[in-house]
Design a protein around this motif. Sequence first.
Motif, PDB file in Angstrom:
ATOM      1  N   GLN A 196       0.823  -1.203   0.000  1.00  0.00           N
ATOM      2  CA  GLN A 196       0.000   0.000   0.000  1.00  0.00           C
ATOM      3  C   GLN A 196       0.862   1.261   0.000  1.00  0.00           C
ATOM      4  N   ILE A 197       1.907   1.262   0.840  1.00  0.00           N
ATOM      5  CA  ILE A 197       2.817   2.413   0.888  1.00  0.00           C
ATOM      6  C   ILE A 197       3.494   2.604  -0.462  1.00  0.00           C
ATOM      7  N   ASN A 198       3.963   1.499  -1.053  1.00  0.00           N
ATOM      8  CA  ASN A 198       4.650   1.587  -2.336  1.00  0.00           C
ATOM      9  C   ASN A 198       3.731   2.097  -3.444  1.00  0.00           C
ATOM     10  N   ASP A 199       2.475   1.625  -3.429  1.00  0.00           N
ATOM     11  CA  ASP A 199       1.534   2.084  -4.451  1.00  0.00           C
ATOM     12  C   ASP A 199       1.287   3.585  -4.341  1.00  0.00           C
ATOM     13  N   LEU A 200       1.240   4.088  -3.110  1.00  0.00           N
ATOM     14  CA  LEU A 200       1.043   5.522  -2.904  1.00  0.00           C
ATOM     15  C   LEU A 200       2.294   6.315  -3.265  1.00  0.00           C
ATOM     16  N   LYS A 201       3.420   5.858  -2.771  1.00  0.00           N
ATOM     17  CA  LYS A 201       4.657   6.634  -2.847  1.00  0.00           C
ATOM     18  C   LYS A 201       5.305   6.580  -4.229  1.00  0.00           C
ATOM     19  N   THR A 202       5.185   5.433  -4.897  1.00  0.00           N
ATOM     20  CA  THR A 202       5.867   5.248  -6.175  1.00  0.00           C
ATOM     21  C   THR A 202       4.900   4.921  -7.308  1.00  0.00           C
ATOM     22  N   GLY A 203       4.008   3.978  -7.061  1.00  0.00           N
ATOM     23  CA  GLY A 203       3.136   3.511  -8.125  1.00  0.00           C
ATOM     24  C   GLY A 203       2.201   4.567  -8.673  1.00  0.00           C
ATOM     25  N   GLY A 204       1.672   5.423  -7.799  1.00  0.00           N
ATOM     26  CA  GLY A 204       0.704   6.411  -8.251  1.00  0.00           C
ATOM     27  C   GLY A 204       1.241   7.332  -9.326  1.00  0.00           C
TER      28      GLY A 204
END
Length: 297
Positions: free
Chosen positions: A181-189
């Motif tokens: 979830q953190i990765n999707d917000l911080k990088t993936g988005g």
Amino acid sequence: MAIVGARPQPQACDACTPDALRLLVQSRLAELAPSQDTLLSLAAREALLGHGKRVRPVLAMLAATHVGGRPDDALDYGCALEMVHAASLVLDDLPCMDDAALRRGQPTLHRRHGEDAAVLAAVALLNQSTRLILQSRLPAETRVATLDLLTQAVGFDGLAQGQMRDLRDDPDARDALALRQINDLKTGGLFVATVRGGGLLGGGDADDLMRLSAFGEAVGFAFQLYDDLLDACSTADALGKDVGQDRETTTFVDLWGEGRVRAAVRQSLLSAADAVGRDSPLSLYVLDLFQQADLGI
């Protein structure tokens, strides 16, 4: 510029190689960089024009051509993305966050010019990214759509929230789901906004945009896993930035080990390629980036 809803025929493009697109982006960024003789402008220029692969602008332009548009359709949007990315790196390096000493082989911006100049340069770059889109000659609905993508990727559903969680989440709660979830917000988005926006500007339809979004999600996860690996396995001399920044927190390398993380990167790249086609220039470009990293991916 291509208009959303129109389906232009794919065009032959002699300048669509990633290297040619990167040079085009670099030239346009130099035109867009602030030129005033002030400390704020100097700091913002250094943050924006420092050495970098320009991955996000190149991906945006490749996404435009993937759906039948032209690279130029997404050039300024790609430059806006690069402004956001540059600002996020400046903020990420601050003493209140990673307290980094090196970025792209040089002392970090706050070490060169002070924390005040670094913060204000980042704010100015974020502001300029939206202004660049607002001042474009795109139809009003297209400007709104691309601005919505960009601002969502930065704010409460994107980079800012991801960074906040990365800094403040309970270490004991950092399991695989929380980290994803953190990765999707911080990088993936931002990667989703990159290729979806490029596809939108190139004239892509709903199916195109859905496939590009899936590509962006998978690529974003691969890049974050790769960043975890670099932090654990590489050196500051090799990377031109600090390593060991994640020693005090839990990453996928801690949860899974290096071998499984490398396997997860490979699987993410395959998922990305399946979304847009394994022979797509988008897929080939991203795969080449990871092969150049030489981390056994």
